[in-house]
Enzyme design. Structure first.
Site, PDB file in Angstrom:
ATOM      1  N   GLU A 102      -9.807  -1.505  -0.057  1.00  0.00           N
ATOM      2  CA  GLU A 102      -8.772  -2.047  -0.948  1.00  0.00           C
ATOM      3  C   GLU A 102      -8.421  -3.510  -0.645  1.00  0.00           C
ATOM      4  O   GLU A 102      -7.344  -3.972  -1.022  1.00  0.00           O
ATOM      5  CB  GLU A 102      -7.508  -1.187  -0.862  1.00  0.00           C
ATOM      6  CG  GLU A 102      -7.679   0.193  -1.480  1.00  0.00           C
ATOM      7  CD  GLU A 102      -6.342   0.837  -1.742  1.00  0.00           C
ATOM      8  OE1 GLU A 102      -5.978   0.979  -2.917  1.00  0.00           O
ATOM      9  OE2 GLU A 102      -5.656   1.203  -0.767  1.00  0.00           O
ATOM     10  N   HIS A 121       0.222  -3.865   1.852  1.00  0.00           N
ATOM     11  CA  HIS A 121      -0.034  -2.700   1.003  1.00  0.00           C
ATOM     12  C   HIS A 121       0.163  -1.453   1.849  1.00  0.00           C
ATOM     13  O   HIS A 121      -0.424  -1.330   2.918  1.00  0.00           O
ATOM     14  CB  HIS A 121      -1.451  -2.716   0.444  1.00  0.00           C
ATOM     15  CG  HIS A 121      -1.852  -1.400  -0.151  1.00  0.00           C
ATOM     16  ND1 HIS A 121      -1.200  -0.875  -1.250  1.00  0.00           N
ATOM     17  CD2 HIS A 121      -2.766  -0.474   0.222  1.00  0.00           C
ATOM     18  CE1 HIS A 121      -1.726   0.306  -1.536  1.00  0.00           C
ATOM     19  NE2 HIS A 121      -2.671   0.576  -0.654  1.00  0.00           N
ATOM     20  N   HIS A 123       1.453   3.034   1.898  1.00  0.00           N
ATOM     21  CA  HIS A 123       1.739   4.301   1.231  1.00  0.00           C
ATOM     22  C   HIS A 123       3.062   4.841   1.768  1.00  0.00           C
ATOM     23  O   HIS A 123       3.226   6.044   1.900  1.00  0.00           O
ATOM     24  CB  HIS A 123       0.603   5.300   1.483  1.00  0.00           C
ATOM     25  CG  HIS A 123      -0.768   4.726   1.277  1.00  0.00           C
ATOM     26  ND1 HIS A 123      -1.861   5.122   2.006  1.00  0.00           N
ATOM     27  CD2 HIS A 123      -1.212   3.775   0.409  1.00  0.00           C
ATOM     28  CE1 HIS A 123      -2.936   4.433   1.606  1.00  0.00           C
ATOM     29  NE2 HIS A 123      -2.564   3.608   0.646  1.00  0.00           N
ATOM     30  N   HIS A 193       0.458   6.523  -5.334  1.00  0.00           N
ATOM     31  CA  HIS A 193      -0.316   5.851  -4.292  1.00  0.00           C
ATOM     32  C   HIS A 193       0.576   5.151  -3.273  1.00  0.00           C
ATOM     33  O   HIS A 193       0.580   5.517  -2.106  1.00  0.00           O
ATOM     34  CB  HIS A 193      -1.273   4.863  -4.993  1.00  0.00           C
ATOM     35  CG  HIS A 193      -2.165   4.084  -4.094  1.00  0.00           C
ATOM     36  ND1 HIS A 193      -3.181   3.281  -4.576  1.00  0.00           N
ATOM     37  CD2 HIS A 193      -2.203   3.942  -2.753  1.00  0.00           C
ATOM     38  CE1 HIS A 193      -3.810   2.713  -3.556  1.00  0.00           C
ATOM     39  NE2 HIS A 193      -3.227   3.090  -2.443  1.00  0.00           N
TER      40      HIS A 193
END
Ligand code: MN
Length: 262
Positions: A102, A121, A123, A193
């Site tokens: 990613e 980024h 979760h 996500h």
């Protein structure tokens, strides 16, 4: 010479091994690389990332490149694990080490937002419910999270990858779509996500990632009590401006905690 594309040498569901670009360029400042390793540890210690999630910073000498760890759990990252990338996700010095699938999140956000110097980024678990709720809007509910503003966007990957994707941002096209959804905001939720949070420097991005998770917890608790009162737009702006000057206070504490000294 510039590598024309990203030749995937080997790939799995979560990692890929990609050939390096031929042109290296100046090395990033070692202190910045060390701080990025520390940012990884802090994000783990503060509950933003677990075995997954990543944080990047824009290269200090090449604004068209960024630094990001090789594919590994953030808590284990050292300065020697930091790899340089171009915005297309091509590594400069991976030397055959696997890289995050990613990484396109980072490249495309840096490309779209010249004001952004760091990207997280994750979760982080309290945030995900707000990415899937049909009703609840994610709003700043305390003075530490005014940076969220009044309309955190939600990225719907089905609009870009169809009904059967793995929900991951695995190419530049999806990264660009996410960056477009983020727009001028500092946090975007990703349906089912996680989230992507940005900052004007590494410490600010880490700070915002931590308080995005805190805000989600607080808002969920408030919603379980019934109706709740978010910040006004003016309160969000004013509190965000004031808190921005206090980030080093949190950072110094988080460093000690990540080092196990507290
Ligand atoms: Mn992810």
């Amino acid at each position: 010479m510039t590598s024309p594309a990203t030749p995937a040498l080997e790939g799995t569901a979560f990692t890929s091994r990609v050939a390096d670009r031929a042109d290296g360029g100046p090395a990033a400042d070692r202190a910045l690389v060390e701080e990025l390793a520390m940012a990884n540890h802090i994000l783990f210690r503060e509950g933003v990332v677990d075995g997954f999630g990543h944080v990047s910073v824009r290269h200090d000498k090449r604004p068209d490149r960024f630094l990001l760890a090789r594919n590994m759990a953030p808590a284990l990252v050292t300065a020697d694990d930091i790899v340089e990338f171009d915005f297309d996700g091509n590594p400069v010095n991976a030397n055959g080490r696997t890289v995050y699938l990613e990484r396109f999140i980072h490249g495309e956000v840096f490309r779209a937002r010249p004001d952004v110097m760091a990207v997280v980024h994750s979760h982080s678990p309290s945030v995900v419910p707000f990415s899937i709720s049909r009703k609840a809007k994610f709003l700043p509910v305390c003075h530490m999270s005014g940076f969220l503003g009044m309309c955190t966007p939600v990225f719907e990957i089905r609009d870009h990858a169809g009904e059967s994707s793995d929900l991951l941002i695995t190419n530049s096209r999806l990264g660009a779509a996410l960056a477009k959804t983020l727009g001028a905001c500092d946090c975007a939720l990703m349906r089912g996500h996680g989230s992507t949070v940005v900052g004007a420097n590494l410490r600010e991005a880490v700070f915002r990632a931590v308080y995005t998770e805190v805000n989600a917890k607080l808002q969920s608790e408030a919603m379980s009590l019934g109706d709740f009162i978010p910040l006004t737009e003016g309160e969000a702006v004013t509190s965000a401006r004031n808190i921005a000057s206090q980030i080093n206070r949190a950072w110094d504490f988080w460093v000690m905690r990540a080092q196990g000294k507290l």
